[in-house]
Design a protein around this motif. Structure first.
Motif, PDB file in Angstrom:
ATOM      1  N   VAL A 185       8.669  -3.252  -1.996  1.00 56.86           N
ATOM      2  CA  VAL A 185       8.335  -4.210  -0.940  1.00 56.86           C
ATOM      3  C   VAL A 185       7.241  -5.168  -1.399  1.00 56.86           C
ATOM      4  CG1 VAL A 185       7.252  -4.422   1.345  1.00 56.86           C
ATOM      5  CG2 VAL A 185       9.115  -2.783   0.982  1.00 56.86           C
ATOM      6  N   ALA A 186       6.242  -4.655  -2.093  1.00 52.22           N
ATOM      7  CA  ALA A 186       5.164  -5.519  -2.591  1.00 52.22           C
ATOM      8  C   ALA A 186       5.717  -6.586  -3.533  1.00 52.22           C
ATOM      9  CB  ALA A 186       4.096  -4.679  -3.295  1.00 52.22           C
ATOM     10  N   ARG A 187       6.636  -6.206  -4.381  1.00 57.52           N
ATOM     11  CA  ARG A 187       7.226  -7.173  -5.325  1.00 57.52           C
ATOM     12  C   ARG A 187       8.088  -8.199  -4.597  1.00 57.52           C
ATOM     13  NH1 ARG A 187       8.588  -2.721 -10.048  1.00 57.52           N
ATOM     14  NH2 ARG A 187       6.506  -2.730 -11.004  1.00 57.52           N
ATOM     15  N   GLU A 188       8.791  -7.763  -3.559  1.00 54.32           N
ATOM     16  CA  GLU A 188       9.572  -8.701  -2.753  1.00 54.32           C
ATOM     17  C   GLU A 188       8.665  -9.757  -2.118  1.00 54.32           C
ATOM     18  OE1 GLU A 188      13.105  -5.588  -1.281  1.00 54.32           O
ATOM     19  OE2 GLU A 188      11.544  -6.276   0.106  1.00 54.32           O
ATOM     20  N   LEU A 189       7.536  -9.308  -1.583  1.00 54.88           N
ATOM     21  CA  LEU A 189       6.620 -10.233  -0.929  1.00 54.88           C
ATOM     22  C   LEU A 189       5.966 -11.172  -1.934  1.00 54.88           C
ATOM     23  CD1 LEU A 189       5.017  -7.777   1.649  1.00 54.88           C
ATOM     24  CD2 LEU A 189       6.644  -9.613   2.118  1.00 54.88           C
ATOM     25  N   GLU A 190       5.675 -10.677  -3.123  1.00 60.01           N
ATOM     26  CA  GLU A 190       5.159 -11.546  -4.181  1.00 60.01           C
ATOM     27  C   GLU A 190       6.124 -12.692  -4.441  1.00 60.01           C
ATOM     28  OE1 GLU A 190       2.623  -9.469  -7.578  1.00 60.01           O
ATOM     29  OE2 GLU A 190       4.457  -8.347  -7.200  1.00 60.01           O
ATOM     30  N   THR A 191       7.398 -12.377  -4.534  1.00 59.96           N
ATOM     31  CA  THR A 191       8.414 -13.387  -4.817  1.00 59.96           C
ATOM     32  C   THR A 191       8.589 -14.346  -3.642  1.00 59.96           C
ATOM     33  OG1 THR A 191       9.588 -11.848  -6.267  1.00 59.96           O
ATOM     34  CG2 THR A 191      10.827 -13.734  -5.449  1.00 59.96           C
ATOM     35  N   GLU A 192       8.657 -13.798  -2.435  1.00 59.68           N
ATOM     36  CA  GLU A 192       8.935 -14.624  -1.260  1.00 59.68           C
ATOM     37  C   GLU A 192       7.776 -15.556  -0.912  1.00 59.68           C
ATOM     38  OE1 GLU A 192      10.350 -12.307   2.065  1.00 59.68           O
ATOM     39  OE2 GLU A 192      11.563 -11.053   0.720  1.00 59.68           O
ATOM     40  N   TYR A 193       6.550 -15.041  -1.004  1.00 59.38           N
ATOM     41  CA  TYR A 193       5.395 -15.835  -0.600  1.00 59.38           C
ATOM     42  C   TYR A 193       4.668 -16.491  -1.773  1.00 59.38           C
ATOM     43  CZ  TYR A 193       5.792 -13.675   4.023  1.00 59.38           C
ATOM     44  OH  TYR A 193       6.233 -13.261   5.255  1.00 59.38           O
ATOM     45  N   GLY A 194       5.008 -16.088  -2.990  1.00 60.87           N
ATOM     46  CA  GLY A 194       4.333 -16.645  -4.154  1.00 60.87           C
ATOM     47  C   GLY A 194       2.892 -16.197  -4.289  1.00 60.87           C
ATOM     48  N   ILE A 195       2.565 -15.063  -3.683  1.00 60.81           N
ATOM     49  CA  ILE A 195       1.194 -14.539  -3.707  1.00 60.81           C
ATOM     50  C   ILE A 195       1.142 -13.338  -4.642  1.00 60.81           C
ATOM     51  CG2 ILE A 195      -0.656 -13.489  -2.347  1.00 60.81           C
ATOM     52  CD1 ILE A 195       0.524 -14.970   0.100  1.00 60.81           C
ATOM     53  N   PRO A 196       0.373 -13.396  -5.732  1.00 58.66           N
ATOM     54  CA  PRO A 196       0.290 -12.245  -6.624  1.00 58.66           C
ATOM     55  C   PRO A 196      -0.360 -11.049  -5.915  1.00 58.66           C
ATOM     56  CG  PRO A 196      -0.672 -14.219  -7.625  1.00 58.66           C
ATOM     57  CD  PRO A 196      -0.457 -14.527  -6.182  1.00 58.66           C
ATOM     58  N   ILE A 197       0.223  -9.876  -6.097  1.00 62.37           N
ATOM     59  CA  ILE A 197      -0.367  -8.628  -5.613  1.00 62.37           C
ATOM     60  C   ILE A 197      -0.725  -7.818  -6.855  1.00 62.37           C
ATOM     61  CG2 ILE A 197      -0.032  -6.543  -4.236  1.00 62.37           C
ATOM     62  CD1 ILE A 197       2.020  -8.099  -2.569  1.00 62.37           C
ATOM     63  N   ALA A 198      -2.014  -7.763  -7.146  1.00 64.26           N
ATOM     64  CA  ALA A 198      -2.452  -7.236  -8.441  1.00 64.26           C
ATOM     65  C   ALA A 198      -2.213  -5.742  -8.587  1.00 64.26           C
ATOM     66  CB  ALA A 198      -3.935  -7.550  -8.650  1.00 64.26           C
ATOM     67  N   ASN A 199      -2.393  -4.979  -7.511  1.00 70.61           N
ATOM     68  CA  ASN A 199      -2.301  -3.525  -7.605  1.00 70.61           C
ATOM     69  C   ASN A 199      -1.569  -2.949  -6.400  1.00 70.61           C
ATOM     70  OD1 ASN A 199      -4.221  -2.853  -9.989  1.00 70.61           O
ATOM     71  ND2 ASN A 199      -5.425  -4.229  -8.701  1.00 70.61           N
ATOM     72  N   LYS A 200      -0.834  -1.874  -6.655  1.00 72.17           N
ATOM     73  CA  LYS A 200      -0.197  -1.107  -5.592  1.00 72.17           C
ATOM     74  C   LYS A 200      -0.755   0.311  -5.688  1.00 72.17           C
ATOM     75  CE  LYS A 200       2.665  -4.625  -6.749  1.00 72.17           C
ATOM     76  NZ  LYS A 200       2.468  -5.480  -7.953  1.00 72.17           N
ATOM     77  N   ARG A 201      -1.306   0.802  -4.571  1.00 72.53           N
ATOM     78  CA  ARG A 201      -2.069   2.049  -4.639  1.00 72.53           C
ATOM     79  C   ARG A 201      -1.760   2.942  -3.443  1.00 72.53           C
ATOM     80  NH1 ARG A 201      -7.660  -1.274  -5.982  1.00 72.53           N
ATOM     81  NH2 ARG A 201      -7.333  -1.500  -8.234  1.00 72.53           N
ATOM     82  N   ILE A 202      -2.210   4.190  -3.541  1.00 68.47           N
ATOM     83  CA  ILE A 202      -2.061   5.172  -2.464  1.00 68.47           C
ATOM     84  C   ILE A 202      -3.395   5.871  -2.266  1.00 68.47           C
ATOM     85  CG2 ILE A 202      -0.972   7.380  -1.842  1.00 68.47           C
ATOM     86  CD1 ILE A 202       1.496   6.474  -3.408  1.00 68.47           C
ATOM     87  N   THR A 203      -3.719   6.158  -1.018  1.00 68.57           N
ATOM     88  CA  THR A 203      -4.827   7.068  -0.719  1.00 68.57           C
ATOM     89  C   THR A 203      -4.294   8.224   0.108  1.00 68.57           C
ATOM     90  OG1 THR A 203      -5.420   5.804   1.289  1.00 68.57           O
ATOM     91  CG2 THR A 203      -6.606   5.285  -0.751  1.00 68.57           C
ATOM     92  N   VAL A 204      -4.926   9.385  -0.042  1.00 68.95           N
ATOM     93  CA  VAL A 204      -4.511  10.574   0.705  1.00 68.95           C
ATOM     94  C   VAL A 204      -5.727  11.244   1.331  1.00 68.95           C
ATOM     95  CG1 VAL A 204      -2.502  10.961  -0.774  1.00 68.95           C
ATOM     96  CG2 VAL A 204      -4.660  12.110  -1.319  1.00 68.95           C
ATOM     97  N   THR A 205      -5.453  12.152   2.255  1.00 70.72           N
ATOM     98  CA  THR A 205      -6.492  12.959   2.888  1.00 70.72           C
ATOM     99  C   THR A 205      -7.315  13.667   1.812  1.00 70.72           C
ATOM    100  OG1 THR A 205      -4.877  13.391   4.636  1.00 70.72           O
ATOM    101  CG2 THR A 205      -6.902  14.712   4.651  1.00 70.72           C
TER     102      THR A 205
END
Length: 447
Positions: free
Chosen positions: A58-78
């Motif tokens: 999804v992050a990569r789709e949004l990068e392509t559609e909006y032309g906005i670079p998303i530098a990192n994709k991350r997760i946080t947990v309890t």
């Protein structure tokens, strides 16, 4: 949005280093608790890989559609100290390895939450987790760890402060770069999308999507247009710029949450620098009128910057959270590195700046022979600033074996490199060895 504003945003992305620094999915693991650690780890792996299966896509789709670079994709947990406490295991390294495998499986850059909250005292799971940190970071690539040792409401746990100084030294003996994945907090927040201090708080929803937006270059370019104007104009310019940047983060965050079928959490508007030219918080402060960051007036300029950024963010989005403000890491900011190499920026000055910035002493490289008690004392000083000022402060300090003042260490990637900064030689051991707890300040009693 009219054509002029669209073109402004396009220019920010193309020429001013504007990006969405991170999309971070927070995942609760409370329903993964099990007295059998093997079963617990399997539940953790299954939940992360199910909930975050499409995060990167999804992050990569949004990068392509909006032309906005998303530098990192991350997760946080309890915090894992809460999840693993039921197991009775003598170490929690297998939990860290599980987090690492899950992060690799879904393709995220980092996963945070190998964490403990000990600001008022330890439970057994906290003790086991903290002792497991050096080996856990040794055996994993993407796992980040954090420990909260103080808060405005509870004071500072000096036993934990002492222990964390020792953990930093243990990490140094294994691999000093592992300390880049360890943060020691006071007043840690539950929705921080930035690493290495991110974890998913117990007050958060089951799954939430938080975004972190950053644009030091955008702010600097905006200030270049108001040279010689009053500080009122400077503050207003920063506020208006932060507004635009936050709007962009909110747009992407809400759309990502919708596509992923999870709650939208917060936008964290933090001016997080990188070693890239033109992507420096130090350069913003110098644009305000300082010959070099670290000279007199730096703290005042930073206070104004931090406040204006937050005001602009709050105007733009009802759900601004995380840390939001300006980061001042020694190693990740080309301007900070240059000032440190010249001796203009010192640890003492950085400490003063942390009273008014987003976090604290971040990515500070110090001589390899720095004693554990000195590291603990640095942690205690930062925790005290956070406790008294009711703000988040943190320490990410990196002793480098065989290195001394005048040397440097290369981290690579977004971390850049850092000159070794001098620390005071006078001992703090007698104070640190007292242990106990520094009581909460009088203004903590607000009921």
């Amino acid at each position: 949005m009219d054509l002029r504003r669209i073109m402004e945003t396009v220019n920010m992305i193309d020429n001013e280093n504007l990006d969405l620094r991170t999309t971070t999915m927070g995942i609760s693991l409370l329903d993964c608790i099990d007295s059998d650690s093997d079963r617990a780890c399997q539940k953790i792996y299954d939940k992360i890989t199910t909930k975050a299966e499409n995060l990167v896509k999804v992050a990569r789709e949004l990068e392509t559609e909006y032309g906005i670079p998303i530098a990192n994709k991350r997760i946080t947990v309890t915090p894992i100290s809460l999840i693993a406490a039921a197991s009775g295991d003598s170490d929690y390294v297998k939990y860290a390895v599980t987090l690492d495998k899950a992060a690799k499986a879904v393709g995220v850059d980092l996963i945070g939450g190998f964490s403990a909250l000990v600001h008022k005292g330890y439970q057994n799971g906290d003790r086991v987790l903290i002792k497991s940190i050096p080996q856990a970071l040794k055996e994993t690539e993407r796992v980040c760890s954090s420990v909260n040792v103080g808060s405005t409401r509870s004071g500072i746990n000096m036993d934990a402060v002492k222990e964390m100084g020792q953990i930093v030294i243990e990490n140094e003996k294994i691999n000093p770069l592992n300390n880049g994945n360890l943060v020691i907090f006071c007043n840690a927040v539950e929705d921080n999308p930035f690493m290495a201090g991110g974890f998913h708080g117990v007050g958060e929803s089951d799954v939430a999507l938080n975004v972190g937006v950053s644009g030091p270059g955008v702010v600097k370019m905006a200030l270049e247009k108001v040279k010689g104007e009053s500080m009122d104009v400077v503050a207003e310019t920063i506020k208006q710029t932060a507004f635009k940047v936050t709007r962009m983060g909110q747009l992407v965050g809400q759309e990502a949450s919708k596509r992923l079928g999870v709650d939208f959490g917060i936008v964290d508007l933090s001016l997080a620098p990188t070693p890239a030219q033109g992507d420096s918080v130090a350069n913003i402060l110098e644009e305000i009128g300082l010959e070099s960051v670290g000279t007199h007036g730096t703290t005042a300029a930073l206070a104004m910057l931090n406040d204006a950024v937050k005001k602009g963010g709050i105007m733009a989005c009802s759900h601004v959270g995380g840390l939001s403000g300006a980061f001042i890491p020694e190693s990740e900011d080309a301007g900070m590195i240059a000032a440190a190499e010249k001796g203009i920026l010192t640890v003492d000055k950085l400490e003063a700046m942390t009273a008014v910035c987003s976090v604290g002493l971040d990515m500070i490289a110090v001589p390899g022979d720095t004693p554990a008690e000195t590291i603990s004392a640095m942690i205690a000083d930062e925790a005290a600033i956070g406790m008294i000022n009711n703000k988040t402060t943190a320490v990410r300090v990196i002793p480098v074996p065989g290195k001394d003042v005048g040397d440097s260490i290369e981290f690579g990637g977004l971390f850049g490199y850092a000159p070794i900064m001098p620390v005071h030689k006078e001992s703090s051991a007698a104070m640190i060895n007292r242990g106990g707890r520094i009581p909460a300040p009088v203004h903590s009693f607000k009921n």
